[in-house]
Design a protein around this motif. Structure first.
Motif, PDB file in Angstrom:
ATOM      1  N   VAL A 183      28.969  42.029  27.924  1.00 56.05           N
ATOM      2  CA  VAL A 183      29.722  42.374  26.715  1.00 56.05           C
ATOM      3  C   VAL A 183      31.161  42.644  27.120  1.00 56.05           C
ATOM      4  O   VAL A 183      31.425  43.208  28.183  1.00 56.05           O
ATOM      5  CB  VAL A 183      29.122  43.608  25.988  1.00 56.05           C
ATOM      6  N   THR A 184      32.092  42.253  26.282  1.00 53.61           N
ATOM      7  CA  THR A 184      33.491  42.493  26.614  1.00 53.61           C
ATOM      8  C   THR A 184      34.355  42.611  25.369  1.00 53.61           C
ATOM      9  O   THR A 184      34.193  41.856  24.408  1.00 53.61           O
ATOM     10  CB  THR A 184      34.045  41.390  27.545  1.00 53.61           C
ATOM     11  N   ASN A 185      35.236  43.595  25.403  1.00 55.02           N
ATOM     12  CA  ASN A 185      36.266  43.775  24.376  1.00 55.02           C
ATOM     13  C   ASN A 185      37.607  43.772  25.094  1.00 55.02           C
ATOM     14  O   ASN A 185      38.234  44.812  25.288  1.00 55.02           O
ATOM     15  CB  ASN A 185      36.042  45.080  23.611  1.00 55.02           C
ATOM     16  N   PRO A 186      38.058  42.593  25.517  1.00 55.37           N
ATOM     17  CA  PRO A 186      39.270  42.508  26.329  1.00 55.37           C
ATOM     18  C   PRO A 186      40.531  42.577  25.466  1.00 55.37           C
ATOM     19  O   PRO A 186      40.451  42.489  24.233  1.00 55.37           O
ATOM     20  CB  PRO A 186      39.142  41.129  26.974  1.00 55.37           C
ATOM     21  N   PRO A 187      41.693  42.735  26.070  1.00 56.99           N
ATOM     22  CA  PRO A 187      42.938  42.607  25.301  1.00 56.99           C
ATOM     23  C   PRO A 187      43.021  41.219  24.660  1.00 56.99           C
ATOM     24  O   PRO A 187      42.749  40.222  25.332  1.00 56.99           O
ATOM     25  CB  PRO A 187      44.021  42.782  26.364  1.00 56.99           C
ATOM     26  N   TYR A 188      43.374  41.171  23.380  1.00 55.24           N
ATOM     27  CA  TYR A 188      43.438  39.856  22.726  1.00 55.24           C
ATOM     28  C   TYR A 188      44.556  39.733  21.688  1.00 55.24           C
ATOM     29  O   TYR A 188      44.683  38.705  21.025  1.00 55.24           O
ATOM     30  CB  TYR A 188      42.099  39.485  22.083  1.00 55.24           C
ATOM     31  N   LEU A 189      45.386  40.762  21.539  1.00 50.52           N
ATOM     32  CA  LEU A 189      46.509  40.635  20.608  1.00 50.52           C
ATOM     33  C   LEU A 189      47.587  39.726  21.189  1.00 50.52           C
ATOM     34  O   LEU A 189      47.867  39.763  22.386  1.00 50.52           O
ATOM     35  CB  LEU A 189      47.118  41.997  20.315  1.00 50.52           C
ATOM     36  N   THR A 190      48.205  38.934  20.333  1.00 49.89           N
ATOM     37  CA  THR A 190      49.388  38.187  20.765  1.00 49.89           C
ATOM     38  C   THR A 190      50.589  39.133  20.752  1.00 49.89           C
ATOM     39  O   THR A 190      50.551  40.212  20.155  1.00 49.89           O
ATOM     40  CB  THR A 190      49.679  37.022  19.808  1.00 49.89           C
ATOM     41  N   ALA A 191      51.663  38.729  21.413  1.00 46.76           N
ATOM     42  CA  ALA A 191      52.878  39.549  21.424  1.00 46.76           C
ATOM     43  C   ALA A 191      53.394  39.759  20.003  1.00 46.76           C
ATOM     44  O   ALA A 191      53.857  40.851  19.648  1.00 46.76           O
ATOM     45  CB  ALA A 191      53.941  38.890  22.294  1.00 46.76           C
ATOM     46  N   LEU A 217      44.438  34.441  23.741  1.00 45.46           N
ATOM     47  CA  LEU A 217      43.101  34.189  24.283  1.00 45.46           C
ATOM     48  C   LEU A 217      43.079  33.875  25.779  1.00 45.46           C
ATOM     49  O   LEU A 217      42.037  33.465  26.306  1.00 45.46           O
ATOM     50  CB  LEU A 217      42.435  33.038  23.513  1.00 45.46           C
ATOM     51  N   ASP A 218      44.189  34.069  26.475  1.00 44.61           N
ATOM     52  CA  ASP A 218      44.215  33.705  27.897  1.00 44.61           C
ATOM     53  C   ASP A 218      43.166  34.459  28.705  1.00 44.61           C
ATOM     54  O   ASP A 218      42.469  33.885  29.551  1.00 44.61           O
ATOM     55  CB  ASP A 218      45.610  33.955  28.484  1.00 44.61           C
ATOM     56  N   LEU A 219      43.031  35.777  28.483  1.00 40.41           N
ATOM     57  CA  LEU A 219      42.028  36.550  29.209  1.00 40.41           C
ATOM     58  C   LEU A 219      40.614  36.109  28.826  1.00 40.41           C
ATOM     59  O   LEU A 219      39.726  36.016  29.675  1.00 40.41           O
ATOM     60  CB  LEU A 219      42.195  38.043  28.953  1.00 40.41           C
ATOM     61  N   ILE A 220      40.412  35.851  27.551  1.00 40.67           N
ATOM     62  CA  ILE A 220      39.093  35.403  27.098  1.00 40.67           C
ATOM     63  C   ILE A 220      38.753  34.047  27.705  1.00 40.67           C
ATOM     64  O   ILE A 220      37.602  33.789  28.083  1.00 40.67           O
ATOM     65  CB  ILE A 220      39.039  35.377  25.555  1.00 40.67           C
ATOM     66  N   ARG A 221      39.741  33.180  27.861  1.00 40.26           N
ATOM     67  CA  ARG A 221      39.503  31.897  28.539  1.00 40.26           C
ATOM     68  C   ARG A 221      39.017  32.127  29.975  1.00 40.26           C
ATOM     69  O   ARG A 221      38.093  31.459  30.449  1.00 40.26           O
ATOM     70  CB  ARG A 221      40.763  31.044  28.534  1.00 40.26           C
ATOM     71  N   GLU A 222      39.679  33.072  30.670  1.00 35.67           N
ATOM     72  CA  GLU A 222      39.270  33.378  32.044  1.00 35.67           C
ATOM     73  C   GLU A 222      37.843  33.920  32.078  1.00 35.67           C
ATOM     74  O   GLU A 222      37.045  33.571  32.961  1.00 35.67           O
ATOM     75  CB  GLU A 222      40.228  34.398  32.664  1.00 35.67           C
ATOM     76  N   ILE A 223      37.518  34.782  31.125  1.00 35.42           N
ATOM     77  CA  ILE A 223      36.174  35.363  31.077  1.00 35.42           C
ATOM     78  C   ILE A 223      35.127  34.286  30.834  1.00 35.42           C
ATOM     79  O   ILE A 223      34.092  34.228  31.517  1.00 35.42           O
ATOM     80  CB  ILE A 223      36.112  36.452  29.980  1.00 35.42           C
ATOM     81  N   ILE A 224      35.387  33.406  29.876  1.00 32.25           N
ATOM     82  CA  ILE A 224      34.433  32.338  29.563  1.00 32.25           C
ATOM     83  C   ILE A 224      34.265  31.401  30.758  1.00 32.25           C
ATOM     84  O   ILE A 224      33.147  30.956  31.064  1.00 32.25           O
ATOM     85  CB  ILE A 224      34.897  31.569  28.311  1.00 32.25           C
TER      86      ILE A 224
END
Length: 280
Positions: A183-191, A217-224
């Protein structure tokens, strides 16, 4: 000074903060935090005297709130999924919408036998600790921030008797195990989205809110990309993101060969969590 007089004089100060939706309620919470007088006692004993030291502390906390410091930081706690979590300015404040990912994880765990679960980007530990408190899973809590993990440890000790593994890690960098559920709730807001949030939200750590990339979504891409190496065969990845990102997030899972993909709505009926299974 009498409690009723304090309330009459201080509630107007709170009302100067546009982030405060219910000034009398928040004032009551601050008074309880300082004096121990709960809501019922405040109603039943409006003429009780408040000593000068307590009044001074109450005024200090009111001024913090007037200047947009989140109430949860002022009183040092936030209720989430029926548990009282310690919070500090080193962590994101748990929000009711995030209970959606907890509910989904608990539902998945019901058909598993003592599964291993990883809460990635754990912050306060709210997601993983809530899952552990309501299931028989083995939970690992991970975050890049050592200061956030100090908060995690306090909550793990208070709420689940330290029945967890805590790992400092930049995403999966220091994670060696394989899990049934991540499960993950990573940072996902754009600037741009961050620029639009309230002053209150801007008191929370930017590291926990903002991701790079035009779509956030850059961090979410890394997670996936990395999650399959850390999932057991048929393991499940649950990701919280903004309702404006869910469909793209689901597409990213599909491209990475995840199956059984679905989007789950939060309490406000906004798309909030994206789920996928991975089979090697």
């Amino acid at each position: 000074m009498r409690l009723s007089e304090i309330k009459s004089s201080l509630v107007a100060i709170l009302e100067q903060n546009s982030d405060v939706e219910n000034a009398p309620r928040e004032l009551s919470i601050i008074i309880e935090d300082v004096t121990g007088l709960d809501k019922i006692k405040q109603i039943l004993e409006p003429n009780i005297d408040i000593d000068d030291n307590s009044l001074c502390i109450i005024k200090e906390k009111i001024n913090l709130r007037k200047n947009h410091t989140p109430l949860s930081y002022i009183i040092g706690k936030r209720e989430f999924y029926g548990l009282n979590f310690y919070v500090s300015s080193d962590t994101l404040i748990p929000r009711p919408d995030t209970e959606t990912i907890v509910e989904e994880a608990i539902n998945e765990i019901k058909v598993l036998k003592k599964p291993k679960v990883l809460d990635l980007c754990t912050g306060t530990g709210a997601i993983g600790i809530s899952i552990k408190a309501n299931t028989n899973c083995d939970i690992t809590l991970s975050d890049i921030s050592n200061k956030a993990l100090e908060v995690t440890r306090k909550n793990a000790e208070a709420l689940i008797n330290n029945e967890c593994k805590i790992v400092q890690s930049n995403l999966f960098e220091n994670i060696d195990d394989k899990f049934d559920i991540i499960v993950t709730n990573p940072p996902y807001l754009t600037a741009q989205w961050y620029d639009e949030v309230t002053e209150e939200v801007k008191h929370e750590p930017k590291l926990a809110l903002v991701s790079s990339g035009d779509d956030g979504l850059d961090l979410i891409r890394e997670i996936i990309k990395s999650a399959p190496k850390h999932l057991k065969n048929g393991g499940i990845l649950l990701i919280e993101c903004d309702y404006r990102q869910t469909k793209l997030c689901a597409k990213l899972l599909e491209t990475a060969n995840f199956t059984n993909i679905k989007i789950i709505k939060d309490l406000a009926q906004k798309e909030r969590v994206v789920r996928g299974s991975y089979y090697a």
